[in-house]
Design a protein around this motif. Structure first.
Motif, PDB file in Angstrom:
ATOM      1  N   VAL A  27       0.897  -1.173  -0.074  1.00  0.00           N
ATOM      2  CA  VAL A  27      -0.069  -0.049   0.019  1.00  0.00           C
ATOM      3  C   VAL A  27       0.902   1.161  -0.037  1.00  0.00           C
ATOM      4  O   VAL A  27       1.761   1.396   0.823  1.00  0.00           O
ATOM      5  N   LEU A  28       0.641   2.023  -0.955  1.00  0.00           N
ATOM      6  CA  LEU A  28       1.291   3.256  -0.966  1.00  0.00           C
ATOM      7  C   LEU A  28       1.032   4.166   0.325  1.00  0.00           C
ATOM      8  O   LEU A  28      -0.176   4.431   0.470  1.00  0.00           O
ATOM      9  N   ARG A  45      11.347   7.935   5.919  1.00  0.00           N
ATOM     10  CA  ARG A  45      10.187   8.266   5.292  1.00  0.00           C
ATOM     11  C   ARG A  45       9.558   6.963   4.707  1.00  0.00           C
ATOM     12  O   ARG A  45      10.036   6.670   3.702  1.00  0.00           O
ATOM     13  N   ILE A  46       8.464   6.392   5.170  1.00  0.00           N
ATOM     14  CA  ILE A  46       7.807   5.086   4.586  1.00  0.00           C
ATOM     15  C   ILE A  46       6.997   5.367   3.205  1.00  0.00           C
ATOM     16  O   ILE A  46       6.072   6.285   3.268  1.00  0.00           O
ATOM     17  N   ILE A  47       7.294   4.750   2.364  1.00  0.00           N
ATOM     18  CA  ILE A  47       6.761   4.994   0.832  1.00  0.00           C
ATOM     19  C   ILE A  47       5.751   3.856   0.726  1.00  0.00           C
ATOM     20  O   ILE A  47       4.672   4.333   0.259  1.00  0.00           O
ATOM     21  N   ASN A  48       5.984   2.637   0.947  1.00  0.00           N
ATOM     22  CA  ASN A  48       5.017   1.599   0.883  1.00  0.00           C
ATOM     23  C   ASN A  48       5.146   0.434   2.035  1.00  0.00           C
ATOM     24  O   ASN A  48       6.197   0.374   2.391  1.00  0.00           O
ATOM     25  N   ILE A  49       4.074  -0.150   2.305  1.00  0.00           N
ATOM     26  CA  ILE A  49       4.025  -0.885   3.255  1.00  0.00           C
ATOM     27  C   ILE A  49       2.983  -2.264   2.981  1.00  0.00           C
ATOM     28  O   ILE A  49       2.077  -2.155   2.233  1.00  0.00           O
ATOM     29  N   SER A  50       3.204  -3.343   3.501  1.00  0.00           N
ATOM     30  CA  SER A  50       2.503  -4.641   3.528  1.00  0.00           C
ATOM     31  C   SER A  50       2.568  -5.194   4.845  1.00  0.00           C
ATOM     32  O   SER A  50       3.504  -4.918   5.609  1.00  0.00           O
ATOM     33  N   ALA A 116       4.253   6.495  -6.389  1.00  0.00           N
ATOM     34  CA  ALA A 116       5.239   5.474  -5.985  1.00  0.00           C
ATOM     35  C   ALA A 116       6.383   6.226  -5.261  1.00  0.00           C
ATOM     36  O   ALA A 116       7.134   5.767  -4.200  1.00  0.00           O
ATOM     37  N   TRP A 117       6.966   7.442  -5.549  1.00  0.00           N
ATOM     38  CA  TRP A 117       8.136   7.854  -4.879  1.00  0.00           C
ATOM     39  C   TRP A 117       7.564   9.136  -4.421  1.00  0.00           C
ATOM     40  O   TRP A 117       8.373  10.113  -4.246  1.00  0.00           O
TER      41      TRP A 117
END
Length: 117
Positions: A27-28, A45-50, A116-117
């Motif tokens: 997840v973005l 800085r968190i960009i995406n996570i699962s 995404a970035w």
């Protein structure tokens, strides 16, 4: 000969950036956090996570294979291993998956990201 071509096709597929080969979707998000490693804390800085891992930007010089702790809402300090590092970005895999109900509660507190970035 066909087994060689099949292996080459697998290599080509594994290098195709349009094919997401993750076990679960990411997840973005857009969240500031910190990573702890060897008694030091680095901003991230968190960009995406699962439930299985995340990708973030950090000024910390972290290397593949290092074991770190990353702070996340609800679940607090998650233990993880750095799986890749490139251009101030790192990908990490959690040592234990985040439980589904905790993951959903955590996501409800993290702002979404549009790109995404």
């Amino acid at each position: 000969m066909s087994s060689v071509l099949a292996n080459l096709a697998h290599v080509a597929k594994s290098r195709d950036p349009s094919i997401d080969q993750r076990r679960v979707p990411r997840v973005l998000v857009d969240m500031v956090s910190h990573i702890n490693f060897n008694g030091r804390s680095y901003g991230a800085r968190i960009i995406n996570i699962s439930p299985l891992g995340l990708m973030c930007r950090t000024e910390g010089e972290l290397l593949i294979g290092q074991h770190v702790s990353v702070w996340l809402p609800i679940v607090r300090d998650m233990q993880a291993e750095v799986r890749w590092a490139e251009d101030k970005r790192i990908g990490m895999e959690f040592r234990q998956p985040i439980e589904p109900r905790l993951y959903d509660a955590m996501l409800s507190l993290i702002p979404p990201r549009q790109t995404a970035w």
